[in-house]
Scaffold this active site. Structure first.
Site, mmCIF file in Angstrom:
data_model
loop_
_atom_site.group_PDB
_atom_site.id
_atom_site.type_symbol
_atom_site.label_atom_id
_atom_site.label_comp_id
_atom_site.label_asym_id
_atom_site.label_seq_id
_atom_site.Cartn_x
_atom_site.Cartn_y
_atom_site.Cartn_z
ATOM 1 C CB ALA A 93 -27.901 71.346 -36.834
ATOM 2 C CG HIS A 94 -28.090 76.273 -32.754
ATOM 3 N ND1 HIS A 94 -27.828 76.833 -33.975
ATOM 4 C CD2 HIS A 94 -28.748 77.225 -32.049
ATOM 5 C CE1 HIS A 94 -28.297 78.062 -34.004
ATOM 6 N NE2 HIS A 94 -28.874 78.335 -32.849
ATOM 7 N NE ARG A 95 -32.091 78.994 -35.046
ATOM 8 C CZ ARG A 95 -32.351 80.236 -34.677
ATOM 9 N NH1 ARG A 95 -33.265 80.483 -33.768
ATOM 10 N NH2 ARG A 95 -31.688 81.227 -35.204
#
Ligand code: UD1
Ligand code: UDP
Length: 360
Positions: free
Chosen positions: A201-203
Site C-alpha cells: 500500500a503506498h497510494r
C-alpha cells in the site's frame, strides 16, 4: 536513424520499461535512458537496473521528492535540456507518474515524437495525481500504446490526436521474462512463512489519510494468515507519522520488510495465498499466466477494470469491515478466472516494431 530517449523515474516505470529496453537492444536500436531521479533510494531504483540486467541510465536528473509542481516542473526543465543535449527525436514514457507527464509535455513542446506506453487507463478518481498525469499525457502523445481494446475505446472517445496501437501491457512481458530467473536467483533476506498474504500500500490518497492507515492496520491484524508487507518509502513515512509503524512492527504475524527487488517480489507473488494492494502494476501482474493470483484492491476504483472483469481483482475500498467481508467471501476452490487480459507477453516486441518503422 532517429535518436530514441527512454524516460524513467520511479520503480514501476523501470520495471515496465525493462522489456522495451531489452527489445531495443535486440533490434540494435540506439537509445538513451534518462532517469529523472523521482525515486532515488537504491531499493526503489538502482536495484532494478541490476536485477533486470539493463543498462544504467545515461543521465540522472536528480529531481528527488517535492510537491507536485516542483517534481513535474523541475523534471520538465531538466528533461528539455537533456533532450537537446542528446539530440532526442523520439521519446518513450511509461505509465502515469509526474515523470511521465513532465517527459511528454517537455517533449511535445519541442516538437519531438512522444510515445506513451500504457495509454488509455482511467480511474475517474480525481483525487489522484496519476489520473491527471495519464489523461494529459495521452493528449500530448503522438503514439499511444494501449494495453487493451477497452483502453483504445477510451482514447477514441476522448478524441486523442495521436495514433493508437493495442499492444498488451509490458508488465506481462516482464513477468514472463523474469519468473524463471527469479526462481533461481531471488534472495529473500527473511524467512518466508509457509502460508502468507502479500500486502502493498503506498497510494497518496490512502497512506496520506490517517483514517485509511488505521483501517489498513486493523485489516492486517485481523487476517487469518501472516502478512508480508514490503513497505514503500511513502507508506513508511506516513505510518510513522500516524504512530502506526511500531504497532505493525510489534505484531509477530506481520512481516514488515523493506521494498523488495523485482526477482524477490515475483517470488512473493507466486507463493502467497492472495494479494491485498493499492498498486496499479500488481493488479496487472496477478493476471500473468505464470502468477495467477487473486487481488483485493484497497481502493475506491481501479483504472484496470479488465482485471476485475476477468475475475482476478475485486475493488474492496478502504474500510476495514468491507475489506474483511470480501476476503471472507473468497472461495479459492471455486475461483476460476479468465485468461490474462493484458496480452501474451509480446507487448514490447509490438512497441519496438512500431518505433523501428518510425525511426527509419
Ligand atoms: C510515485 C507515483 C505513483 C507511483 C509510485 C510508484 C506520482 C504522482 N506518484 O508515488 O503514481 O505509484 O511512485 O512507487 O508520480 N521517497 C523516498 N525515497 C525515494 C522516493 C520517495 O523516501 O526514493 C519518499 C519521500 O518521502 C517522498 C515520498 O516517498 O516524499 C513520495 O515520493 P513520490 O515520488 O513523490 O511519490 P510516490 O508516492 O513514490
Ligand atoms: N514491486 C517490487 N518490489 C516491491 C513492491 C513492488 O519490485 O517491494 C514491483 C511490482 O512487482 C510491480 C511494481 O513494483 O511491478 C509496482 O510498483 P508500485 O506498486 O510502486 O507502483 P504502481 O504500479 O502502483 O504505480
Amino acid at each position: 536513424m532517429k535518436k530514441i530517449g527512454v524516460v524513467v523515474g520511479t520503480r514501476p516505470e523501470i520495471i515496465k520499461m525493462s522489456p522495451v529496453i531489452r527489445e531495443l537492444e535486440k533490434n540494435d536500436i540506439k537509445y538513451n535512458i534518462i532517469h529523472t531521479g523521482q525515486h532515488y533510494d537504491e531499493e526503489v531504483s538502482e536495484i532494478f537496473f541490476r536485477e533486470l540486467e539493463i543498462e544504467r541510465p545515461d543521465k540522472y536528473l536528480d529531481i528527488g521528492s517535492g510537491s507536485q509542481a516542483e517534481q513535474t516542473g523541475g523534471a520538465m526543465i531538466e528533461l528539455e535540456k537533456t533532450f537537446k543535449e542528446f539530440g532526442t527525436d523520439i521519446l518513450l514514457v511509461q505509465g502515469d507518474t509526474n515523470t511521465v507527464l513532465a517527459g511528454a509535455l517537455a517533449g511535445i513542446k519541442m516538437g519531438l515524437e512522444v510515445g506513451h506506453v500504457e495509454a488509455g487507463l482511467r480511474s475517474y478518481d480525481y483525487r489522484m495525481p496519476e489520473e491527471y498525469n495519464r489523461r494529459l499525457t495521452d493528449h500530448a502523445s503522438n503514439m499511444l500504446f494501449a494495453p487493451t481494446e477497452e483502453n483504445r475505446i477510451t482514447l477514441e472517445k476522448e478524441d486523442v490526436w495521436g495514433d493508437i496501437y493495442v499492444t498488451g501491457n509490458t508488465v506481462i512481458d516482464a513477468c514472463i521474462q523474469n519468473l524463471k530467473i527469479a526462481e533461481k536467483k531471488a534472495e529473500l533476506d527473511f524467512e518466508l512463512p509457509h502460508e502468507f498474504i502479500l500486502v502493498t500500500a503506498h497510494r497518496a490518497e490512502n497512506v496520506d489519510d490517517r483514517e485509511v492507515v488505521k483501517n489498513f492496520v486493523e485489516v492486517f491484524e485481523e487476517l487469518d494468515h501472516p502478512v508480508v508487507y514490503p513497505i514503500h518509502p511513502r507508506a513508511e513515512k506516513m505510518f510513522k507519522k500516524y504512530d502506526m509503524l511500531d504497532r505493525l512492527k510489534r505484531n509477530d504475524k506481520i512481516y514488515l520488510v523493506p521494498p523488495q527487488g523485482y526477482l524477490e517480489f515475483l517470488i512473493l507473488m507466486k507463493r502467497c495465498e492472495f494479494i491485498l494492494t493499492d498498486s496499479g502494476g500488481i493488479q496487472e501482474e496477478a493476471t500473468a499466466p505464470n502468477i495467477k493470483k487473486k487481488v483485493f484492491v484497497l481502493r475506491r476504483s481501479t483504472e484496470r477494470p479488465e482485471a476485475v472483469e476477468a475475475g482476478y481483482c475485486t475493488v474492496v475500498g478502504t474500510k476495514s469491515d468491507d475489506v474483511l467481508d470480501h476476503i471472507q467471501d473468497f472461495d479459492e476452490e471455486k475461483w476460476d478466472p479468465d485468461s490474462c487480459p493484458y496480452g501474451d507477453g509480446r507487448a514490447s516486441e509490438k512497441i519496438v516494431d512500431i518505433i523501428n518503422k518510425m525511426s527509419e
